[in-house]
Design a protein around this motif. Sequence first.
Motif, mmCIF file in Angstrom:
data_model
loop_
_atom_site.group_PDB
_atom_site.id
_atom_site.type_symbol
_atom_site.label_atom_id
_atom_site.label_comp_id
_atom_site.label_asym_id
_atom_site.label_seq_id
_atom_site.Cartn_x
_atom_site.Cartn_y
_atom_site.Cartn_z
ATOM 1 N N SER A 79 -8.043 -2.873 -2.221
ATOM 2 C CA SER A 79 -8.015 -2.948 -0.753
ATOM 3 C C SER A 79 -9.295 -3.545 -0.192
ATOM 4 O O SER A 79 -9.345 -3.949 0.966
ATOM 5 N N ILE A 137 0.833 -1.198 0.000
ATOM 6 C CA ILE A 137 0.000 0.000 0.000
ATOM 7 C C ILE A 137 0.870 1.251 0.000
ATOM 8 O O ILE A 137 0.641 2.202 -0.760
ATOM 9 N N LEU A 166 -8.342 0.038 5.662
ATOM 10 C CA LEU A 166 -7.424 -1.097 5.758
ATOM 11 C C LEU A 166 -7.502 -1.744 7.129
ATOM 12 O O LEU A 166 -8.011 -1.149 8.094
ATOM 13 N N ILE A 220 -4.240 -8.838 -1.866
ATOM 14 C CA ILE A 220 -3.456 -7.606 -2.000
ATOM 15 C C ILE A 220 -1.975 -7.947 -2.116
ATOM 16 O O ILE A 220 -1.256 -7.418 -2.974
ATOM 17 N N ARG A 228 -2.522 -0.742 7.897
ATOM 18 C CA ARG A 228 -2.560 0.723 7.804
ATOM 19 C C ARG A 228 -1.391 1.343 8.554
ATOM 20 O O ARG A 228 -0.745 2.288 8.068
ATOM 21 N N MET A 251 -9.127 4.318 2.923
ATOM 22 C CA MET A 251 -8.978 2.998 2.317
ATOM 23 C C MET A 251 -9.541 1.870 3.186
ATOM 24 O O MET A 251 -9.666 0.736 2.736
ATOM 25 N N THR A 305 -6.236 -9.609 2.562
ATOM 26 C CA THR A 305 -4.807 -9.296 2.622
ATOM 27 C C THR A 305 -3.987 -10.187 1.704
ATOM 28 O O THR A 305 -3.015 -9.745 1.083
#
Length: 456
Positions: free
Chosen positions: A267, A52, A122, A274, A127, A120, A271
């Motif tokens: 997002s 990210i 997260l 991503i 984050r 976002m 996880t």
Amino acid sequence: MKQTHSLRQKAGQFLHILFPILITQIALSAITFFDTNMSGKYGTDDLAGVAIGTSLWIPIQTGLSGILMGITPIVSHLIGSRKNNDVAYQVTQGIWLSLLISLLVLAAGSLALSPVLNFMNLEPLVRDIAFRFLCAISVGIIPLFGYTVLRSTIDALGQTRISMLITLIALPVNVGLNYLLIFGKFGFPELGGVGAGVASAITYWVIFAVALHFIYRFEPFKSLQLFRKFYGLSLSSFKELLKIGVPIGFSIFFETAVFSAVTLLMSRFDTVTIAAHQAAINFASTLYMIPLSICMSLTILVGFESGSGRLKDARQYSIMGIGSAAALSLLTALVLLFAGNHVAGLYSDESEVIGLIQHFLIYAIFFQISDAIATPTQGVLRGYKDVNPAFIICFIAYWVIGLPTGYLLATYTDMGAYGYWIGLIAGLAIGAILLLGRLVKVQRNFSARILEQNNG
């Protein structure tokens, strides 16, 4: 650089310029590769957090660096037209501009970073890692942008081996610091993915200092009197730099930011998805260094030849460069097709992540072939100082066609995350076709203009 009289001589000079740039770009890409790779080995949350953070940082870094790369065609034209005495002044103005851009980025980041990450939605740990990674890497913004100006100058003078040497010095520094700071070895703090940001910031300071040393102490820079005399900030010089640099920066930004936008839109997935997406993008970005290096070489060579009024030579370089990039893209496609599992294993030890990475890499085959056409073509156009239409084409191809198509496919079909990649492929392919069409028109207009000047 020197004038060439045969295709064999051109091929030799093309490779002489290209090879060090390619090594330099691969090494620079390797810094990001090792940031991602070593963070992934530390943990999936750290890989996602760095993914990210990198997705937010790379478009800003490459786009604004692209603005500063406007110094390359300016210097190459000055050298080609034998106006060597003007080089030092232009380079100093580039350094002033890099400092102003750096301060603007730091100011904007201090205001916008937290709101963007909060938007976002997260996972809290991801984050936090992304936030601290970006804060750490921001310490290196000023030297990084300064180094972009120095490197562009070095390359414009044909001294691409020096850029290669500087970057090869930086790579082990970065990897070593990653090892110490990510994993906490030899008494250093164990920072996880955040350590990659600290390591990159330190590395940026190192390469800036080394580049300054080369430029101040060695030829041909010494004879150009670079940084031997103080020049104040000049808004009129900024205008010339920005006139060329802004379209270059925006075209680079539009291309890199669309990949980052996809990562940010993803997002909403878990996880693991991503992390797998970012790993595949990271490897594809490493392969992208081949057409990008050819692009940068063509800007130097075409700028030198067009500045000297040798249009046939400029055209021959453009055909040679674009053709080489297309051929090499087919070879890299074979690597992705037959060694995808081994590539995926470089990024993770988890079987679920490896499987997803391998699937994403299949899609990467198609858009890296389009990149092999579009990117070198942009390099040729920059050599002719034709930069405005290219950034408009990039905006339309990537943001009006590519990203919306990907969003629709990902949201309203069962393709899921893969829909974004299909959208990217469509945008890149259309961009390549439009850029080639623009190049044909520019070369015709350039030839007509020179012919008219000669007849007049």
